[in-house]
Motif scaffolding. Structure first.
Motif, PDB file in Angstrom:
ATOM      1  N   GLY A   1     -17.665  55.632  49.176  1.00 39.15           N
ATOM      2  CA  GLY A   1     -17.799  54.912  48.084  1.00 39.15           C
ATOM      3  C   GLY A   1     -16.685  54.620  47.273  1.00 39.15           C
ATOM      4  O   GLY A   1     -15.523  55.092  47.658  1.00 39.15           O
ATOM      5  N   PRO A   2     -16.720  54.346  45.827  1.00 38.90           N
ATOM      6  CA  PRO A   2     -15.524  53.788  45.317  1.00 38.90           C
ATOM      7  C   PRO A   2     -14.948  55.091  44.454  1.00 38.90           C
ATOM      8  O   PRO A   2     -15.256  56.424  45.011  1.00 38.90           O
TER       9      PRO A   2
ATOM     10  N   CYS B   1     -12.921  49.699  43.562  1.00 38.76           N
ATOM     11  CA  CYS B   1     -13.202  49.585  45.029  1.00 38.76           C
ATOM     12  C   CYS B   1     -11.883  50.447  45.773  1.00 38.76           C
ATOM     13  O   CYS B   1     -10.806  50.132  45.458  1.00 38.76           O
ATOM     14  N   ARG B   2     -12.244  51.077  46.796  1.00 39.95           N
ATOM     15  CA  ARG B   2     -11.144  51.756  47.901  1.00 39.95           C
ATOM     16  C   ARG B   2     -11.595  51.328  49.090  1.00 39.95           C
ATOM     17  O   ARG B   2     -11.069  51.985  49.976  1.00 39.95           O
ATOM     18  N   CYS B   3     -12.626  50.510  49.379  1.00 36.24           N
ATOM     19  CA  CYS B   3     -12.909  50.204  50.780  1.00 36.24           C
ATOM     20  C   CYS B   3     -12.374  48.850  51.174  1.00 36.24           C
ATOM     21  O   CYS B   3     -12.210  48.627  52.537  1.00 36.24           O
ATOM     22  N   GLY B   4     -11.685  48.197  50.225  1.00 37.82           N
ATOM     23  CA  GLY B   4     -11.010  46.705  50.415  1.00 37.82           C
ATOM     24  C   GLY B   4     -12.177  45.603  50.786  1.00 37.82           C
ATOM     25  O   GLY B   4     -11.693  44.685  51.036  1.00 37.82           O
ATOM     26  N   HIS B   5     -13.552  45.930  50.426  1.00 39.67           N
ATOM     27  CA  HIS B   5     -14.410  44.718  50.817  1.00 39.67           C
ATOM     28  C   HIS B   5     -15.182  44.082  49.509  1.00 39.67           C
ATOM     29  O   HIS B   5     -15.804  43.119  49.584  1.00 39.67           O
ATOM     30  N   SER B   6     -14.656  44.641  48.258  1.00 36.19           N
ATOM     31  CA  SER B   6     -15.294  44.031  47.094  1.00 36.19           C
ATOM     32  C   SER B   6     -15.038  42.710  47.062  1.00 36.19           C
ATOM     33  O   SER B   6     -13.912  42.337  47.260  1.00 36.19           O
TER      34      SER B   6
ATOM     35  N   CYS C   1     -15.729  48.131  42.234  1.00 29.57           N
ATOM     36  CA  CYS C   1     -16.632  48.107  43.132  1.00 29.57           C
ATOM     37  C   CYS C   1     -17.970  47.140  43.066  1.00 29.57           C
ATOM     38  O   CYS C   1     -18.385  47.200  41.750  1.00 29.57           O
ATOM     39  N   ASP C   2     -18.444  46.493  44.074  1.00 37.24           N
ATOM     40  CA  ASP C   2     -19.433  45.819  43.900  1.00 37.24           C
ATOM     41  C   ASP C   2     -20.532  46.175  44.910  1.00 37.24           C
ATOM     42  O   ASP C   2     -21.599  45.470  45.052  1.00 37.24           O
ATOM     43  N   GLY C   3     -20.363  47.406  45.467  1.00 37.38           N
ATOM     44  CA  GLY C   3     -21.457  47.879  46.351  1.00 37.38           C
ATOM     45  C   GLY C   3     -21.376  47.472  47.943  1.00 37.38           C
ATOM     46  O   GLY C   3     -21.965  48.051  48.665  1.00 37.38           O
ATOM     47  N   SER C   4     -20.259  46.754  48.166  1.00 34.93           N
ATOM     48  CA  SER C   4     -19.969  46.265  49.196  1.00 34.93           C
ATOM     49  C   SER C   4     -19.812  47.150  50.480  1.00 34.93           C
ATOM     50  O   SER C   4     -19.597  46.947  51.556  1.00 34.93           O
ATOM     51  N   HIS C   5     -19.230  48.485  49.826  1.00 36.09           N
ATOM     52  CA  HIS C   5     -18.770  49.550  50.795  1.00 36.09           C
ATOM     53  C   HIS C   5     -20.008  50.018  51.707  1.00 36.09           C
ATOM     54  O   HIS C   5     -19.871  50.284  52.975  1.00 36.09           O
TER      55      HIS C   5
HETATM   56  S1  FES Z   1     -15.915  50.921  47.265  1.00 34.89           S
HETATM   57 FE1  FES Z   1     -15.362  48.740  47.993  1.00 34.89          FE
HETATM   58  S2  FES Z   1     -17.149  47.805  47.322  1.00 34.89           S
HETATM   59 FE2  FES Z   1     -17.526  49.718  46.723  1.00 34.89          FE
END
Ligand code: FES
Length: 153
Positions: free
Chosen positions: A103-104, A130-135, A141-145
């Protein structure tokens, strides 16, 4: 002066050591990482005053950026819309950053989040970056991870 914070020194010549910044900042790099300046506590360890943290999700050295965003073709604006920018009572001091499993980055402490051109995007005392790149709401972070299946310690 290493901008990423990857190289740090201990002075042996008696001159003053690097001082913590008066204002904690996080600059959002266009299609790149988060450049943070503060008295950093990352994953419960003191980590100097500068760090460049991955926000594309592809680094092999998370939570730090290793340049993988280039090869991954990561595209994300460095100029997100301005959000909540109420003045903070304290602008410096310790900034606690805890990478969440899969997660973030959970961030606690005063932080001014700035666009690549220096505009203040948000001021916060606690946030999740966000650290997944998908938010869809970068840098937050918007939970997209979870939907993206992001995996990281
Ligand atoms: S870490 Fe990227 S949406 Fe949560």
């Amino acid at each position: 002066m290493c901008p990423s914070g990857a190289i740090q020194i201990d002075r042996k010549d008696g001159n003053p050591a690097e001082q913590p910044p008066e204002v904690n900042t996080c600059h959002i790099r266009e299609s790149g990482p988060l450049a943070i300046r503060a008295t950093l506590i990352i994953d419960s360890k003191l980590d100097g005053y500068r760090a460049t943290l991955c926000r594309c999700g592809q680094s092999k050295n998370k939570p730090y950026c290793d340049g993988s965003h280039h090869d991954a073709g990561f595209a994300a604006t460095g100029e997100p819309e301005t959000g909540k920018t109420d003045a903070l009572q304290t602008r410096g001091g310790a900034l606690d950053i805890r990478p969440q499993r899969n997660g973030p980055l959970a961030v606690t402490g005063p932080l001014e989040i700035c666009s690549g051109t220096g505009r203040v995007v948000a001021r916060t005392q606690a946030t999740r970056l966000c650290r997944c790149g998908h938010s869809e709401n970068k840098p937050f972070c918007d939970g997209s991870h979870a939907r993206a299946g992001f995996v990281s310690e």
